[in-house]
Design a protein around this motif. Structure first.
Motif, PDB file in Angstrom:
ATOM      1  N   VAL A   1      18.763  39.681 -21.862  1.00  0.00           N
ATOM      2  CA  VAL A   1      18.500  39.973 -22.644  1.00  0.00           C
ATOM      3  C   VAL A   1      18.276  38.724 -23.933  1.00  0.00           C
ATOM      4  N   ILE A   2      16.858  38.713 -24.805  1.00  0.00           N
ATOM      5  CA  ILE A   2      16.952  37.247 -26.164  1.00  0.00           C
ATOM      6  C   ILE A   2      17.399  36.878 -27.009  1.00  0.00           C
ATOM      7  N   ALA A   3      18.094  36.798 -27.414  1.00  0.00           N
ATOM      8  CA  ALA A   3      19.116  36.291 -28.439  1.00  0.00           C
ATOM      9  C   ALA A   3      18.321  35.236 -29.399  1.00  0.00           C
ATOM     10  N   LYS A   4      18.729  35.502 -30.774  1.00  0.00           N
ATOM     11  CA  LYS A   4      17.887  34.430 -31.570  1.00  0.00           C
ATOM     12  C   LYS A   4      19.666  33.966 -31.825  1.00  0.00           C
ATOM     13  N   PRO A   5      19.460  32.633 -31.994  1.00  0.00           N
ATOM     14  CA  PRO A   5      20.769  31.985 -32.460  1.00  0.00           C
ATOM     15  C   PRO A   5      21.347  32.475 -33.866  1.00  0.00           C
ATOM     16  N   ASP A   6      21.917  32.555 -34.382  1.00  0.00           N
ATOM     17  CA  ASP A   6      23.103  32.414 -35.419  1.00  0.00           C
ATOM     18  C   ASP A   6      23.850  31.231 -36.572  1.00  0.00           C
ATOM     19  N   MET A   7      24.253  30.378 -35.084  1.00  0.00           N
ATOM     20  CA  MET A   7      24.970  29.154 -35.936  1.00  0.00           C
ATOM     21  C   MET A   7      24.902  28.046 -34.329  1.00  0.00           C
ATOM     22  N   ALA A   8      24.963  27.236 -34.305  1.00  0.00           N
ATOM     23  CA  ALA A   8      25.698  25.624 -33.849  1.00  0.00           C
ATOM     24  C   ALA A   8      26.459  25.126 -33.679  1.00  0.00           C
ATOM     25  N   GLU A   9      26.619  24.297 -32.582  1.00  0.00           N
ATOM     26  CA  GLU A   9      27.445  23.389 -32.191  1.00  0.00           C
ATOM     27  C   GLU A   9      26.733  21.642 -32.039  1.00  0.00           C
ATOM     28  N   PHE A  10      27.168  20.802 -33.143  1.00  0.00           N
ATOM     29  CA  PHE A  10      26.975  19.600 -32.342  1.00  0.00           C
ATOM     30  C   PHE A  10      27.618  18.650 -32.289  1.00  0.00           C
ATOM     31  N   SER A  11      27.459  17.659 -31.322  1.00  0.00           N
ATOM     32  CA  SER A  11      28.546  16.338 -31.720  1.00  0.00           C
ATOM     33  C   SER A  11      28.081  15.038 -31.525  1.00  0.00           C
ATOM     34  N   VAL A  12      28.342  14.378 -32.282  1.00  0.00           N
ATOM     35  CA  VAL A  12      28.265  13.385 -33.303  1.00  0.00           C
ATOM     36  C   VAL A  12      28.736  12.381 -32.452  1.00  0.00           C
TER      37      VAL A  12
ATOM     38  N   TYR B   1      14.905  23.978 -34.457  1.00  0.00           N
ATOM     39  CA  TYR B   1      15.316  24.864 -33.955  1.00  0.00           C
ATOM     40  C   TYR B   1      15.469  26.555 -34.868  1.00  0.00           C
ATOM     41  N   GLN B   2      14.944  26.422 -35.723  1.00  0.00           N
ATOM     42  CA  GLN B   2      14.568  27.405 -36.162  1.00  0.00           C
ATOM     43  C   GLN B   2      14.068  27.967 -35.682  1.00  0.00           C
ATOM     44  N   ASP B   3      13.399  28.661 -34.772  1.00  0.00           N
ATOM     45  CA  ASP B   3      11.940  29.503 -34.016  1.00  0.00           C
ATOM     46  C   ASP B   3      13.159  29.913 -32.757  1.00  0.00           C
ATOM     47  N   GLU B   4      14.058  28.953 -32.685  1.00  0.00           N
ATOM     48  CA  GLU B   4      13.881  29.062 -31.160  1.00  0.00           C
ATOM     49  C   GLU B   4      14.811  30.073 -30.251  1.00  0.00           C
ATOM     50  N   GLU B   5      14.792  30.604 -29.478  1.00  0.00           N
ATOM     51  CA  GLU B   5      15.643  31.715 -28.611  1.00  0.00           C
ATOM     52  C   GLU B   5      15.905  31.111 -27.350  1.00  0.00           C
ATOM     53  N   MET B   6      17.793  32.080 -27.373  1.00  0.00           N
ATOM     54  CA  MET B   6      18.069  31.930 -25.424  1.00  0.00           C
ATOM     55  C   MET B   6      18.124  32.998 -25.204  1.00  0.00           C
ATOM     56  N   THR B   7      18.764  33.209 -23.530  1.00  0.00           N
ATOM     57  CA  THR B   7      18.745  33.899 -22.740  1.00  0.00           C
ATOM     58  C   THR B   7      20.059  34.072 -22.156  1.00  0.00           C
ATOM     59  N   ILE B   8      20.108  35.581 -22.370  1.00  0.00           N
ATOM     60  CA  ILE B   8      21.417  36.251 -21.550  1.00  0.00           C
ATOM     61  C   ILE B   8      21.722  36.515 -20.560  1.00  0.00           C
ATOM     62  N   SER B   9      21.384  36.567 -19.525  1.00  0.00           N
ATOM     63  CA  SER B   9      21.446  37.018 -18.438  1.00  0.00           C
ATOM     64  C   SER B   9      22.504  37.722 -17.170  1.00  0.00           C
ATOM     65  N   ASP B  10      22.440  39.239 -16.595  1.00  0.00           N
ATOM     66  CA  ASP B  10      23.461  39.592 -16.129  1.00  0.00           C
ATOM     67  C   ASP B  10      23.040  40.035 -14.550  1.00  0.00           C
ATOM     68  N   GLN B  11      24.171  40.002 -13.518  1.00  0.00           N
ATOM     69  CA  GLN B  11      23.428  40.630 -12.266  1.00  0.00           C
ATOM     70  C   GLN B  11      24.653  40.462 -11.351  1.00  0.00           C
ATOM     71  N   VAL B  12      24.070  42.003 -10.637  1.00  0.00           N
ATOM     72  CA  VAL B  12      25.365  43.181  -9.960  1.00  0.00           C
ATOM     73  C   VAL B  12      24.060  43.434  -8.460  1.00  0.00           C
ATOM     74  N   ASP B  13      25.335  42.913  -7.374  1.00  0.00           N
ATOM     75  CA  ASP B  13      24.594  43.704  -5.980  1.00  0.00           C
ATOM     76  C   ASP B  13      25.451  45.318  -5.853  1.00  0.00           C
ATOM     77  N   VAL B  14      24.511  46.195  -5.165  1.00  0.00           N
ATOM     78  CA  VAL B  14      25.503  47.293  -4.879  1.00  0.00           C
ATOM     79  C   VAL B  14      24.168  47.812  -3.536  1.00  0.00           C
ATOM     80  N   ILE B  15      25.682  48.162  -2.676  1.00  0.00           N
ATOM     81  CA  ILE B  15      24.937  48.893  -1.398  1.00  0.00           C
ATOM     82  C   ILE B  15      25.578  50.995  -1.653  1.00  0.00           C
ATOM     83  N   PHE B  16      24.259  50.866  -1.565  1.00  0.00           N
ATOM     84  CA  PHE B  16      23.813  52.954  -1.824  1.00  0.00           C
ATOM     85  C   PHE B  16      24.284  52.817  -0.339  1.00  0.00           C
TER      86      PHE B  16
END
Length: 213
Positions: free
Chosen positions: A18-29, A194-209
């Motif tokens: 799924v593609i998500a649009k960031p709505d928060m941030a974390e930065f380090s200085v 960063y304003q128009d950036e997107e992030m990807t969240i993925s998942d995986q499952v192995d199944v034996i039928f």
């Protein structure tokens, strides 16, 4: 595992993204000071840290969203070609990590860092607040993908699915948006792409039928 049952099996791996649009941030200085005396270096860094934290809290940021590291103090030497190392002074360094709940205020907080005397921005990491809902959507997509593949494969080999024998969950992954380059604060320029950036969240499952005999 398939050898433990008396029916043929079919193995598939399901993927979901799924593609998500960031709505928060974390930065380090980072705040760094080089002085002839250790006490002077520490005092210079501490002053900038105190100023920056005070500026953030005055702007409305919660103190719990600001994390400062312990002081790193190290001697600095000159190394002549001939002779022993010569002590040249001391370097003090402290890092501050800031969590920004409102993405549209990110530039404001970076400006405060510049005004407070921060030396550099190490990274800017864009995130989403409700990451759980995106993980769940990615997981459901992975499950649907595994089922669809199994059904198509079984049909292609003139067979039918007969339930699930095993499921192995491979966990999710998040590819956050990282503004990875180090930004020198002296340049008074921070990447604002960063304003128009997107992030990807993925998942995986192995199944034996199981397949019908």
């Amino acid at each position: 595992m398939a050898n433990d049952i008396n029916s043929p099996t079919l193995s598939t791996t399901g993927y979901g993204e799924v593609i998500a649009k960031p709505d928060m941030a974390e930065f380090s200085v980072a705040i760094q000071a080089d002085r002839s005396q250790a006490k002077q270096a520490k005092a210079a860094v501490d002053k900038v840290v105190e100023t920056f934290i005070a500026s953030l809290t005055k702007s409305g940021m919660a103190r719990k969203s600001i994390v400062s590291s312990h002081l790193q103090l190290s001697p600095q030497y000159n190394y002549p070609k001939d002779g022993k190392p010569v002590l040249n002074g001391y370097r003090a360094v402290r890092d501050i990590t800031v969590t920004v709940e409102q993405l549209d205020k990110l530039n404001t907080y970076l400006d405060l860092a510049l005004q407070s005397g921060v030396n550099r921005v190490n990274n800017i990491n864009l995130k989403v607040k409700d990451e759980t809902q995106y993980k769940q959507k990615a997981r459901q997509a992975a499950i649907a993908d595994a089922k669809q593949k199994a059904q198509q494969l079984a049909k292609g080999f003139d067979s039918e699915l007969n339930g699930v024998w095993s499921i192995v969950y491979r966990s999710h992954s998040v590819r956050p948006v990282m503004m990875a380059k180090v930004v020198a604060m002296e340049s008074q320029s921070v990447d604002q792409g960063y304003q128009d950036e997107e992030m990807t969240i993925s998942d995986q499952v192995d199944v034996i039928f199981k397949l019908k005999n």
